[in-house]
Design a protein around this motif. Structure first.
Motif, PDB file in Angstrom:
ATOM      1  N   ALA A  40      -8.341  57.544  58.347  1.00 19.38           N
ATOM      2  CA  ALA A  40      -8.617  56.129  58.620  1.00 19.38           C
ATOM      3  C   ALA A  40      -9.924  55.769  57.945  1.00 19.38           C
ATOM      4  O   ALA A  40     -10.740  56.640  57.639  1.00 19.38           O
ATOM      5  CB  ALA A  40      -8.742  55.903  60.132  1.00 19.38           C
ATOM      6  N   THR A  41     -10.141  54.453  57.747  1.00 18.38           N
ATOM      7  CA  THR A  41     -11.371  54.020  57.098  1.00 18.38           C
ATOM      8  C   THR A  41     -11.954  52.808  57.832  1.00 18.38           C
ATOM      9  O   THR A  41     -11.262  52.178  58.634  1.00 18.38           O
ATOM     10  CB  THR A  41     -11.090  53.728  55.601  1.00 18.38           C
ATOM     11  N   GLY A  42     -13.231  52.486  57.567  1.00 21.88           N
ATOM     12  CA  GLY A  42     -13.866  51.319  58.197  1.00 21.88           C
ATOM     13  C   GLY A  42     -13.828  51.414  59.714  1.00 21.88           C
ATOM     14  O   GLY A  42     -14.009  52.488  60.300  1.00 21.88           O
ATOM     15  N   SER A  43     -13.562  50.289  60.355  1.00 18.69           N
ATOM     16  CA  SER A  43     -13.534  50.262  61.824  1.00 18.69           C
ATOM     17  C   SER A  43     -12.524  51.244  62.387  1.00 18.69           C
ATOM     18  O   SER A  43     -12.726  51.792  63.473  1.00 18.69           O
ATOM     19  CB  SER A  43     -13.191  48.858  62.325  1.00 18.69           C
ATOM     20  N   SER A  44     -11.435  51.467  61.675  1.00 17.15           N
ATOM     21  CA  SER A  44     -10.400  52.358  62.216  1.00 17.15           C
ATOM     22  C   SER A  44     -10.902  53.794  62.337  1.00 17.15           C
ATOM     23  O   SER A  44     -10.587  54.473  63.315  1.00 17.15           O
ATOM     24  CB  SER A  44      -9.133  52.293  61.356  1.00 17.15           C
ATOM     25  N   ILE A  45     -11.698  54.269  61.382  1.00 21.71           N
ATOM     26  CA  ILE A  45     -12.210  55.640  61.518  1.00 21.71           C
ATOM     27  C   ILE A  45     -13.259  55.683  62.643  1.00 21.71           C
ATOM     28  O   ILE A  45     -13.332  56.657  63.401  1.00 21.71           O
ATOM     29  CB  ILE A  45     -12.764  56.203  60.184  1.00 21.71           C
ATOM     30  N   VAL A  87      -4.350  55.727  60.445  1.00 23.80           N
ATOM     31  CA  VAL A  87      -4.686  54.614  61.341  1.00 23.80           C
ATOM     32  C   VAL A  87      -5.225  53.463  60.505  1.00 23.80           C
ATOM     33  O   VAL A  87      -6.194  53.624  59.761  1.00 23.80           O
ATOM     34  CB  VAL A  87      -5.740  55.047  62.389  1.00 23.80           C
ATOM     35  N   SER A  88      -4.576  52.325  60.605  1.00 27.45           N
ATOM     36  CA  SER A  88      -5.041  51.147  59.881  1.00 27.45           C
ATOM     37  C   SER A  88      -4.562  49.925  60.645  1.00 27.45           C
ATOM     38  O   SER A  88      -3.361  49.707  60.792  1.00 27.45           O
ATOM     39  CB  SER A  88      -4.466  51.135  58.454  1.00 27.45           C
ATOM     40  N   GLN A  89      -5.526  49.151  61.114  1.00 28.45           N
ATOM     41  CA  GLN A  89      -5.141  47.992  61.928  1.00 28.45           C
ATOM     42  C   GLN A  89      -4.226  47.060  61.137  1.00 28.45           C
ATOM     43  O   GLN A  89      -3.177  46.655  61.624  1.00 28.45           O
ATOM     44  CB  GLN A  89      -6.400  47.261  62.408  1.00 28.45           C
ATOM     45  N   SER A  90      -4.632  46.755  59.913  1.00 24.51           N
ATOM     46  CA  SER A  90      -3.796  45.863  59.088  1.00 24.51           C
ATOM     47  C   SER A  90      -2.575  46.593  58.541  1.00 24.51           C
ATOM     48  O   SER A  90      -1.567  45.979  58.203  1.00 24.51           O
ATOM     49  CB  SER A  90      -4.612  45.345  57.904  1.00 24.51           C
ATOM     50  N   GLY A  91      -2.679  47.897  58.429  1.00 28.37           N
ATOM     51  CA  GLY A  91      -1.616  48.687  57.788  1.00 28.37           C
ATOM     52  C   GLY A  91      -1.622  48.525  56.277  1.00 28.37           C
ATOM     53  O   GLY A  91      -0.705  48.955  55.586  1.00 28.37           O
ATOM     54  N   GLU A  92      -2.688  47.906  55.736  1.00 26.84           N
ATOM     55  CA  GLU A  92      -2.719  47.599  54.306  1.00 26.84           C
ATOM     56  C   GLU A  92      -3.908  48.226  53.585  1.00 26.84           C
ATOM     57  O   GLU A  92      -4.244  47.818  52.476  1.00 26.84           O
ATOM     58  CB  GLU A  92      -2.727  46.071  54.098  1.00 26.84           C
ATOM     59  N   SER A  93      -4.594  49.186  54.184  1.00 25.85           N
ATOM     60  CA  SER A  93      -5.680  49.882  53.474  1.00 25.85           C
ATOM     61  C   SER A  93      -5.062  50.922  52.548  1.00 25.85           C
ATOM     62  O   SER A  93      -4.381  51.848  52.999  1.00 25.85           O
ATOM     63  CB  SER A  93      -6.643  50.549  54.471  1.00 25.85           C
ATOM     64  N   THR A  94      -5.298  50.755  51.251  1.00 22.92           N
ATOM     65  CA  THR A  94      -4.608  51.593  50.264  1.00 22.92           C
ATOM     66  C   THR A  94      -4.963  53.065  50.391  1.00 22.92           C
ATOM     67  O   THR A  94      -4.118  53.931  50.186  1.00 22.92           O
ATOM     68  CB  THR A  94      -4.948  51.129  48.829  1.00 22.92           C
ATOM     69  N   VAL A 139      -9.416  37.242  62.520  1.00 26.15           N
ATOM     70  CA  VAL A 139     -10.819  37.265  62.074  1.00 26.15           C
ATOM     71  C   VAL A 139     -11.036  38.653  61.469  1.00 26.15           C
ATOM     72  O   VAL A 139     -10.746  39.662  62.121  1.00 26.15           O
ATOM     73  CB  VAL A 139     -11.787  37.025  63.257  1.00 26.15           C
ATOM     74  N   GLY A 140     -11.494  38.692  60.241  1.00 22.10           N
ATOM     75  CA  GLY A 140     -11.613  39.963  59.521  1.00 22.10           C
ATOM     76  C   GLY A 140     -12.597  40.940  60.160  1.00 22.10           C
ATOM     77  O   GLY A 140     -12.468  42.147  60.001  1.00 22.10           O
ATOM     78  N   TYR A 141     -13.592  40.402  60.870  1.00 22.89           N
ATOM     79  CA  TYR A 141     -14.592  41.268  61.527  1.00 22.89           C
ATOM     80  C   TYR A 141     -13.993  41.685  62.863  1.00 22.89           C
ATOM     81  O   TYR A 141     -14.251  41.072  63.908  1.00 22.89           O
ATOM     82  CB  TYR A 141     -15.919  40.520  61.702  1.00 22.89           C
ATOM     83  N   ALA A 230     -23.294  45.171  59.363  1.00 21.39           N
ATOM     84  CA  ALA A 230     -23.307  44.946  57.905  1.00 21.39           C
ATOM     85  C   ALA A 230     -22.365  43.806  57.539  1.00 21.39           C
ATOM     86  O   ALA A 230     -22.691  42.950  56.710  1.00 21.39           O
ATOM     87  CB  ALA A 230     -22.903  46.230  57.176  1.00 21.39           C
ATOM     88  N   GLU A 231     -21.180  43.775  58.163  1.00 15.30           N
ATOM     89  CA  GLU A 231     -20.195  42.734  57.839  1.00 15.30           C
ATOM     90  C   GLU A 231     -20.680  41.337  58.226  1.00 15.30           C
ATOM     91  O   GLU A 231     -20.362  40.364  57.555  1.00 15.30           O
ATOM     92  CB  GLU A 231     -18.882  42.999  58.594  1.00 15.30           C
ATOM     93  N   THR A 232     -21.417  41.245  59.316  1.00 13.49           N
ATOM     94  CA  THR A 232     -21.715  39.912  59.862  1.00 13.49           C
ATOM     95  C   THR A 232     -23.183  39.497  59.697  1.00 13.49           C
ATOM     96  O   THR A 232     -23.467  38.407  59.215  1.00 13.49           O
ATOM     97  CB  THR A 232     -21.364  39.885  61.363  1.00 13.49           C
ATOM     98  N   SER A 348      -8.654  48.142  47.356  1.00  9.82           N
ATOM     99  CA  SER A 348      -8.838  48.780  48.665  1.00  9.82           C
ATOM    100  C   SER A 348      -7.803  48.293  49.672  1.00  9.82           C
ATOM    101  O   SER A 348      -7.615  48.903  50.722  1.00  9.82           O
ATOM    102  CB  SER A 348     -10.256  48.537  49.201  1.00  9.82           C
ATOM    103  N   LYS A 349      -7.142  47.178  49.355  1.00 15.67           N
ATOM    104  CA  LYS A 349      -6.083  46.639  50.220  1.00 15.67           C
ATOM    105  C   LYS A 349      -4.869  46.325  49.356  1.00 15.67           C
ATOM    106  O   LYS A 349      -5.013  45.976  48.182  1.00 15.67           O
ATOM    107  CB  LYS A 349      -6.547  45.328  50.884  1.00 15.67           C
ATOM    108  N   THR A 350      -3.679  46.412  49.957  1.00  9.99           N
ATOM    109  CA  THR A 350      -2.476  46.075  49.186  1.00  9.99           C
ATOM    110  C   THR A 350      -2.326  44.566  49.031  1.00  9.99           C
ATOM    111  O   THR A 350      -1.661  44.088  48.123  1.00  9.99           O
ATOM    112  CB  THR A 350      -1.204  46.582  49.888  1.00  9.99           C
TER     113      THR A 350
HETATM  114  O1  LIG Z   1      -8.008  49.163  59.870  1.00  8.71           O
HETATM  115  P1  LIG Z   1      -7.756  48.686  58.489  1.00  8.71           P
HETATM  116  O2  LIG Z   1      -6.864  47.502  58.458  1.00  8.71           O
HETATM  117  O3  LIG Z   1      -7.265  49.808  57.620  1.00  8.71           O
HETATM  118  O4  LIG Z   1      -9.119  48.187  57.891  1.00  8.71           O
HETATM  119  C1  LIG Z   1     -10.205  49.034  57.686  1.00  8.71           C
HETATM  120  C2  LIG Z   1     -11.416  48.241  57.296  1.00  8.71           C
HETATM  121  O5  LIG Z   1     -11.152  47.451  56.163  1.00  8.71           O
HETATM  122  C3  LIG Z   1     -11.682  46.138  56.351  1.00  8.71           C
HETATM  123  O6  LIG Z   1     -10.593  45.312  56.669  1.00  8.71           O
HETATM  124  C4  LIG Z   1     -12.397  45.662  55.131  1.00  8.71           C
HETATM  125  O7  LIG Z   1     -11.625  45.830  54.005  1.00  8.71           O
HETATM  126  C5  LIG Z   1     -12.616  46.268  57.514  1.00  8.71           C
HETATM  127  O8  LIG Z   1     -12.894  45.078  58.144  1.00  8.71           O
HETATM  128  C6  LIG Z   1     -11.922  47.273  58.329  1.00  8.71           C
HETATM  129  O9  LIG Z   1     -12.805  47.877  59.203  1.00  8.71           O
END
Ligand SMILES: O=P(O)(O)OC[C@H]1O[C@](O)(CO)[C@@H](O)[C@@H]1O
Length: 356
Positions: A40-45, A87-94, A139-141, A230-232, A348-350
Motif C-alpha cells: 500500500a502507499t500514502g494514507s493506505s500504508i 490496499v488502495s482506497q481508490s483502487g487506482e494507485s498504479t 475529498v482527496g485528503y 503535507a497535503e493540506t 501514479s494513478k490510473t
Molecule cells: O489509497 P489509495 O487510493 O491507493 O491512495 C494512496 C494515496 O494516494 C493519494 O491519493 C495521492 O495520490 C493520497 O491522497 C493517498 O493517500
C-alpha cells in the motif's frame, strides 16, 4: 454544498459503527495462512501500519508492510509468504496494482485487495476484493476512508482469529465490544480537538515546520500526520519514530519548531518523556497527544478506554482535524483543487480522482 474533510470526519463514527453492525459481512475466511505481505502507499500504508500490531497479535500472523513500487523493483519475495494484500482506497494507485500483477504472475500465492471501489482496477486484479465499505470519498485528503481502512483491516484480523479457532465466540464478542467503545468515543475526540485548536490556533498556524514523534503502534499515526499535514498545510511536516529521531533529526530542532509527542503506555514511554523534556529546553511549542487524562493545557488527552493496539484508530483523528483547521486558518483554499494532472502525468494513478 461541496463536502470537506470535516464533513467526512463527522461521518466517521456512524460509518465505523455501521461496519461493526454488519460484521463479519464480506470478510473472507482466511485459514492457515501465517505470513502476510501487505502492499500500500500514502494514507493506505499508514493505515495498515496503524492496524498491523492489532492484527498480528490477535490472528497470530506475521505481517510485512511494504511500499509496492520499491518492493516490486528491488525487494526479494519471502517464499514463506502465503497471502498478499493490496490496499488502495481508490483502487487506482498504479504501484499497488502493478506489484500485485507482478506477484500474481511470478508466485503461486493468493492475492486480496482492500478498496472502497469494487469496480476499480485493483479489485479486478486481485483474486478476492474486500470492500472498505465507505463508498467514494470525494475529498482527496482522505479522512473517513483512512479510519475505515484501519477498522476493516482490524476486523479482518479479528475474523481470521475466529476462523482459525484462536479465539472463542465469547472472546470475539468481547473484542467487538472493545471496538465499539472506541468508536463511541469519536465525537468526544472531535470536541476536545476543537477546543485544543482554538487555544493554540495562532501558534499552530504560524508554524514553519511540524514534527510528530511516537513509537510502536503510533508510528502509523505520525506517518499519517506527515501525509495529511503535507497535503493540506503544505509546510515541511515529518513523523519520526522515537528512536530514529534520536539519531540525527534532533539536530534540526530550533525555537520555531512545533513538535507533537504521542504519549501512549509502553516500555518506550520513559524515553519519550525524556526526549520531550529535553526538547522543551529548545522550543516552547511542544504539544502532546495522550491516551488518558491530563491537566496540562498543551496536552490533547484522548480519554477513551482502549488499549495501545486500538489507540491508533483514535489518535489520528486530532491530526485530521488539525490538518484541516490549520490549512484553512493559513488561507489554503482546500476545496480549490491543485495539481489535478499530477497522478496521470507521473503515472501514479490510473485515472484522475473524482473529487468534489
Ligand atoms: O489509497 P489509495 O487510493 O491507493 O491512495 C494512496 C494515496 O494516494 C493519494 O491519493 C495521492 O495520490 C493520497 O491522497 C493517498 O493517500
Amino acid at each position: 454544498m461541496k463536502p470537506t474533510m470535516m464533513t467526512y470526519i463527522h461521518e466517521e463514527q456512524a460509518t465505523l459503527s455501521a461496519m461493526l453492525d454488519r460484521y463479519p459481512h464480506d470478510l473472507p475466511e482466511i485459514k492457515g495462512k501465517g505470513t502476510w505481505l501487505v502492499l500500500a502507499t500514502g494514507s493506505s500504508i499508514n493505515a495498515i501500519k496503524s492496524a498491523k500490531y492489532y492484527v498480528e497479535n490477535l490472528a497470530n500472523v506475521r505481517i510485512t508492510v511494504e511500499e509496492p513500487f520499491h518492493f516490486q523493483h528491488y525487494e526479494k519475495m519471502d517464499t514463506a509468504t502465503d497471502l498478499v494484500l493490496g490496499v488502495s482506497q481508490s483502487g487506482e494507485s498504479t504501484s499497488t496494482i502493478n506489484a500485485i500483477k507482478h506477484i500474481g504472475k511470478s508466485f503461486p500465492v493468493v492475492t486480496y485487495g482492500l478498496t472502497s471501489k469494487l469496480s476499480s482496477e485493483l479489485a479486478k486484479t486481485v483474486d478476492h476484493a474486500i470492500d472498505i465499505e465507505i463508498g467514494e470519498e470525494r475529498v482527496g485528503y482522505v479522512t473517513k476512508g483512512y479510519v475505515a481502512t484501519i477498522f476493516k483491516f482490524m476486523l479482518l484480523g479479528l475474523y481470521t482469529a475466529r476462523c482459525n479457532g484462536l479465539i472463542t465466540e465469547t472472546q470475539e464478542g468481547e473484542e467487538l465490544a472493545k471496538l465499539s467503545v472506541a468508536v463511541k468515543s469519536i465525537p468526544q475526540i472531535i470536541d476536545t480537538t476543537e477546543v485544543f485548536f482554538e487555544k493554540w490556533k495562532d501558534e499552530l498556524t504560524a508554524s514553519p515546520r511540524f514534527t510528530a514523534i511516537g513509537y510502536g503502534p503510533s508510528v502509523g499515526v505520525i506517518k499519517e500526520m506527515e501525509t495529511k499535514f503535507a497535503e493540506t498545510i503544505r509546510v515541511p511536516s515529518q513523523g519520526v519514530e522515537l528512536e530514529a529521531f534520536m539519531h540525527g533529526p534532533y539536530f534540526e530542532v530550533n525555537g520555531n519548531h512545533r513538535m507533537f509527542f504521542l504519549d501512549t503506555p509502553g516500555e518506550a514511554r520513559e524515553r519519550l518523556l525524556l526526549l520531550k523534556a529535553y526538547e522543551q529546553k529548545y522550543t516552547d511549542y511542544i504539544y502532546t497527544v495522550k491516551l488518558g487524562e491530563s491537566s496540562d493545557e498543551r496536552t490533547l488527552a484522548i480519554n477513551a478506554d482502549v488499549d495501545i493496539f486500538i489507540a491508533p484508530l483514535l489518535m489520528v483523528i486530532p491530526f485530521q482535524i488539525l490538518a484541516h483547521h490549520i490549512a484553512e486558518a493559513k488561507g489554503n483554499n482546500l476545496p480549490q483543487r491543485i495539481f489535478t494532472d499530477f497522478g496521470i502525468s507521473v503515472k501514479s494513478k490510473t485515472k484522475p480522482g473524482d473529487y468534489a
